[in-house]
Design a protein around this motif. Structure first.
Motif, short mmCIF file in Angstrom:
data_model
loop_
_atom_site.label_atom_id
_atom_site.label_comp_id
_atom_site.label_asym_id
_atom_site.label_seq_id
_atom_site.Cartn_x
_atom_site.Cartn_y
_atom_site.Cartn_z
N LEU A 43 25.46 -43.43 -52.67
CA LEU A 43 25.21 -42.26 -51.83
C LEU A 43 23.90 -42.39 -51.05
O LEU A 43 23.75 -41.83 -49.97
N GLY B 76 31.88 -31.12 -57.95
CA GLY B 76 31.36 -31.43 -56.61
C GLY B 76 29.90 -31.82 -56.71
O GLY B 76 29.56 -32.97 -56.99
N ARG C 111 24.62 -41.47 -47.40
CA ARG C 111 23.92 -40.36 -46.74
C ARG C 111 23.17 -40.85 -45.50
O ARG C 111 23.08 -40.15 -44.49
N MET D 21 25.09 -42.78 -57.32
CA MET D 21 23.89 -42.30 -56.61
C MET D 21 23.33 -43.34 -55.65
O MET D 21 22.89 -43.02 -54.54
N1 CAA Z 1 19.83 -44.37 -57.38
C1 CAA Z 1 19.93 -44.88 -58.64
N2 CAA Z 1 19.85 -44.11 -59.76
C2 CAA Z 1 19.68 -42.79 -59.59
C3 CAA Z 1 19.56 -42.20 -58.32
C4 CAA Z 1 19.63 -43.05 -57.18
N3 CAA Z 1 19.51 -42.55 -55.96
N4 CAA Z 1 19.40 -40.87 -58.47
C5 CAA Z 1 19.39 -40.63 -59.78
N5 CAA Z 1 19.56 -41.79 -60.48
C6 CAA Z 1 19.57 -41.98 -61.93
C7 CAA Z 1 18.33 -41.32 -62.55
O1 CAA Z 1 17.24 -42.21 -62.53
C8 CAA Z 1 18.82 -41.03 -63.96
O2 CAA Z 1 18.78 -42.22 -64.70
P1 CAA Z 1 18.09 -42.26 -66.18
O3 CAA Z 1 18.85 -41.34 -67.05
O4 CAA Z 1 18.19 -43.70 -66.59
O5 CAA Z 1 16.69 -41.79 -65.98
C9 CAA Z 1 20.28 -40.70 -63.75
O6 CAA Z 1 20.67 -41.29 -62.51
C10 CAA Z 1 20.53 -39.21 -63.71
O7 CAA Z 1 19.81 -38.70 -62.61
P2 CAA Z 1 19.50 -37.15 -62.41
O8 CAA Z 1 18.85 -36.62 -63.65
O9 CAA Z 1 18.76 -37.04 -61.14
O10 CAA Z 1 20.94 -36.50 -62.31
P3 CAA Z 1 21.35 -35.00 -62.01
O11 CAA Z 1 22.48 -34.66 -62.89
O12 CAA Z 1 20.15 -34.12 -62.02
O13 CAA Z 1 22.02 -35.08 -60.55
C11 CAA Z 1 22.10 -34.74 -58.21
C12 CAA Z 1 21.33 -35.24 -59.45
C13 CAA Z 1 21.14 -35.13 -57.10
C14 CAA Z 1 22.36 -33.27 -58.17
C15 CAA Z 1 23.43 -35.50 -58.10
O14 CAA Z 1 24.35 -35.04 -59.06
C16 CAA Z 1 24.04 -35.40 -56.73
O15 CAA Z 1 23.65 -36.12 -55.83
N6 CAA Z 1 25.03 -34.52 -56.54
C17 CAA Z 1 25.79 -34.45 -55.29
C18 CAA Z 1 27.02 -35.31 -55.42
C19 CAA Z 1 27.50 -35.78 -54.08
O16 CAA Z 1 26.72 -36.12 -53.20
N7 CAA Z 1 28.79 -35.86 -53.95
C20 CAA Z 1 29.38 -36.38 -52.74
C21 CAA Z 1 30.66 -37.02 -53.06
S1 CAA Z 1 31.04 -38.43 -52.15
C22 CAA Z 1 31.84 -37.91 -50.77
O17 CAA Z 1 31.59 -36.90 -50.24
C23 CAA Z 1 32.80 -39.01 -50.37
C24 CAA Z 1 33.77 -38.90 -49.33
O18 CAA Z 1 34.85 -39.51 -49.44
C25 CAA Z 1 33.41 -38.29 -48.05
#
Ligand code: CAA
Length: 386
Positions: A239, A131, A243, A236
């Motif tokens: 999202l 999740g 969001r 991301m």
């Molecule tokens: N845009 C583009 N790239 C992004 C980004 C963004 N907004 N955010 C992060 N990235 C990139 C980073 O730059 C990084 O790239 P590099 O390795 O090249 O530097 C890479 O992605 C990894 O980023 P993080 O280190 O920030 O990743 P993390 O593992 O720490 O995760 C998190 C961050 C914010 C916790 C993320 O996992 C997250 O948002 N989790 C929640 C998931 C979510 O929202 N799920 C919802 C499901 S969809 C849904 O609900 C659908 C439905 O049908 C209703």
């Protein structure tokens, strides 16, 4: 700083308001009661240009700016969150991903059909065991001579039972972490792609939610969105749009709570006068108005930044966090204003209360939004052990 909408944006908002009142509000109660995913209404959304609002006209979209899209989503969210979910998933999660990451061929293949509503799309990121920690995809994509074979499971997928195209996020090499992830545009008619309706939800009864299983599902090379390694960024960045859309929909719920509460409080008499004349009732209404205004301003700011092409992930998370939490509070307060009448579905506030609850969960929980905001201001990633 200009807080005024342009004439065009006002017209877009007014049109969406009329459409919502005439087409959505009328159906919302019965569709919720009957747990009916209303495909006729989906067609009408498409005819209005609401399924591809931010997609340029050359790909069949309405070519709206993000602020205008937010205005439309606010109005639809006021009418019915189940319908708003269709718009958010199709436009923000699916179309925006293809628009940002797709090749010209992919854009021409998918976007016109998605914008016209001929095809529905879904966003397959969440899994039974994955999740908030979205990197940990257990779904696997294995290379073959002609493309890829996908095995795995997805959970809580809006529109999963109706989608023709599913964006499926899958790991190709677990040792690479997020750099091994790919996003595959899967034809849901492929053998091995199976869905099941998730029943007994608290709210969003008129919205479709699926669990998906993928067993040796074949995908051609040309249906990979971006490259292997881009998958997490595809998720991301989509999202960031999703969001925003959820936040805008929640402004609509807040606004609906205010309007319904004012109307009811002026009609309902107790102690010989309308309850709207009591200070404690006005205080509840004032609290809702303040939250609605604050949420709307945060959504507008995020939309403004998106339209400028400026970074907006943090501001989008701020808007999503605030607007969803505000809408939960407003729905609760609106029921308080309605008293017993708010506890049955004669008034929309009962549905607002049930439907809004998921918004602080899906597309990133409130806690995830706080971690994104916290990381942005401290520069420290709380998810990585010190
Ligand atoms: N845009 C583009 N790239 C992004 C980004 C963004 N907004 N955010 C992060 N990235 C990139 C980073 O730059 C990084 O790239 P590099 O390795 O090249 O530097 C890479 O992605 C990894 O980023 P993080 O280190 O920030 O990743 P993390 O593992 O720490 O995760 C998190 C961050 C914010 C916790 C993320 O996992 C997250 O948002 N989790 C929640 C998931 C979510 O929202 N799920 C919802 C499901 S969809 C849904 O609900 C659908 C439905 O049908 C209703």
């Amino acid at each position: 700083m200009d807080f005024d909408l342009t004439d065009e944006q006002r017209l877009i908002k007014e049109t969406a308001r009329n459409f919502t009142d005439n087409e959505i509000v009328e159906q919302a109660k019965q569709n919720a009661r009957n747990h009916h995913f209303d495909l006729e209404l989906v067609k009408k959304l498409a005819q209005q240009g609401y399924l591809g609002a931010i997609v340029p006209q050359q790909y069949g979209g309405a070519g709206l700016d993000y602020l205008s899209y937010g205005l439309v989503v606010e109005e639809i969210g006021r009418g019915c969150s189940s319908v708003r979910t269709v718009v958010s998933v199709q436009t923000s999660l699916v179309c925006s991903a293809i628009l940002k990451w797709g090749t010209e061929e992919q854009k021409h293949k998918y976007l016109p059909k998605l914008c016209s509503g001929e095809w529905l799309g879904c966003f397959g990121l969440t899994e039974p065991d994955t999740g908030s920690d979205a990197v940990k995809q257990r779904t696997r994509a294995t290379k073959t001579d002609s493309g890829w074979v996908i095995n795995g499971a997805k959970m809580w997928i809006s529109m999963g039972n109706y989608a023709k195209v599913a964006l499926i996020f899958a790991q190709t090499d677990p040792s690479l972490g997020h750099k091994g992830l790919g996003c595959f545009m899967v034809d849901t008619d492929q053998p091995g792609f199976q869905t099941q309706v998730i029943e007994h939800k608290m709210g969003l009864h008129a919205s479709d939610t699926a669990s998906i299983s993928l067993e040796d599902v074949e995908v051609a090379d040309e249906d990979l969105l971006g490259t292997i390694g881009d998958g997490f960024k595809v998720a991301m960045s989509s999202l960031d749009s999703g969001r925003y859309s959820v936040a805008a929909g929640c402004v609509g719920i807040c606004q609906g709570c205010v309007e319904e509460s004012v109307k009811y409080a002026k009609e309902r008499e107790q102690f010989g006068r309308p309850i709207a004349s009591f200070q404690l009732v006005q205080a509840m209404i004032a609290d809702m108005v303040v939250k609605t205004d604050a949420a709307r301003m945060l959504v507008w700011r995020a939309g403004f930044l998106k339209d400028q092409g400026r970074p907006n992930t943090t501001e989008t998370s701020i808007a999503k966090l605030y607007a969803t939490e505000a809408a939960v509070e407003c729905a609760n307060t609106a029921i308080q204003v309605h008293g017993g009448a708010g506890y049955v579905d004669d008034h929309p506030v009962e549905r607002y209360f049930r439907d809004v609850r998921v918004t602080t969960l899906y597309e990133g929980t409130s806690q995830i939004q706080k971690l994104i905001i916290g990381r942005s201001v401290t520069g420290i990633n709380a998810l990585v052990p010190a």
